[in-house]
Design a protein around this motif. Structure first.
Motif: not given
Length: 277
Positions: A132-146
């Motif tokens: 409804e707000t055309q908003g933003y989603l942010l997930a906390i990952s880590s440098l451990a993803a790489f």
């Protein structure tokens, strides 16, 4: 792209009473955002909300990222209270080093359930409102993803999965003008890292968080996180000097492993892990 102004935006944060959650909540309030804080302990999250300004600008709700129904209830309550939801930060997470051979199966499963499936549940429950707000989603990952370290099969798997989840979801939501980002900091001081350092094997694998594993200031981490929201970034790497590792996973893997995990140190680390397990 014009700056995404945070003043009067409604931001939901899971795991809000943790080290990063608290620092992020304060930084967003300083920007004028209104906050819906979600965590397991209702007393703690209520106190946190009161400390940050009280009912008109910050409210805390009990929620468990391992329960979709719990998150759906909390999101509905937040949207009703504030009238909308603009930004959602999937921040809840756990991690403590252990070898795959010796860790309890429940430890692996719980890490994936909170760190990865918890992001799915958080975003799934938030989508009706963010659309409804055309908003933003942010997930906390880590440098451990790489950077995939020993004693962290459960943690690196979960964080790499978060990165992939966000990349896929971004494509699904692009036509709706909803932004999706993943956040990848290196080490910084939190109670979770204190627990890692209290584990002899954890301290050994990261060489006491010295050299290439040294901490960055939590102020730097939070500043980059807030900027990532304001710019609706697809990916945020902290510190920025690590972007080459993140942008070319695998290219630097052998170098990182050679520098960060020498064979003598690695053997001693695994012996410590076996004793600790």
């Amino acid at each position: 792209m014009s700056k995404y102004q945070l003043k009067d935006k409604v931001v939901v944060i899971t795991g809000s009473t943790g080290g990063l959650g608290q620092a992020t909540a304060q930084a967003l309030r300083d920007k004028g955002a209104k906050l819906a804080l979600l965590d397991l302990d209702l007393n703690k999250v209520t106190q946190q909300a009161n400390d940050l300004g009280g009912n008109s600008v910050v409210v805390g709700w009990q929620a468990d990222v391992c329960s979709l129904a719990s998150l759906e209830t909390a999101m509905a309550s937040a949207a009703k209270h504030f009238g909308k939801i603009d930004v959602v930060i999937a921040n809840a997470g756990v991690g403590n080093p252990a070898s795959l051979e010796h860790m309890a199966p429940e430890t692996f499963e719980r890490t994936i359930d909170i760190n990865l499936t918890g992001v799915f549940r958080t975003f799934r429950s938030a989508l009706p409102y963010v659309k409804e707000t055309q908003g933003y989603l942010l997930a906390i990952s880590s440098l451990a993803a790489f950077v995939h370290s020993p004693l962290n099969t459960h943690y690196t798997s979960s964080k790499a999965g978060v990165w992939a989840l966000c990349d896929s979801l971004r494509l699904e939501l692009k036509h709706l003008n909803i932004g999706v980002g993943s956040f990848h900091p290196t080490f910084f001081q939190t109670p979770m890292m204190d627990a890692v350092q209290s584990n002899p094997a954890g301290k050994a694998v990261w060489n006491g968080n010295t050299g290439i594993w040294k901490y960055v200031a939590i102020e730097t981490v939070v500043s980059e996180l807030v900027e990532g929201i304001e710019k609706r970034k697809d990916i945020v790497i902290v510190p920025k000097s690590n972007k080459f590792v993140a942008n070319a996973p695998g290219l630097f893997r052998n170098i990182i492993e050679l520098i960060g995990f020498n064979q003598k140190q690695l053997k001693q680390t695994m012996q410590l892990a076996e004793k600790h397990d």
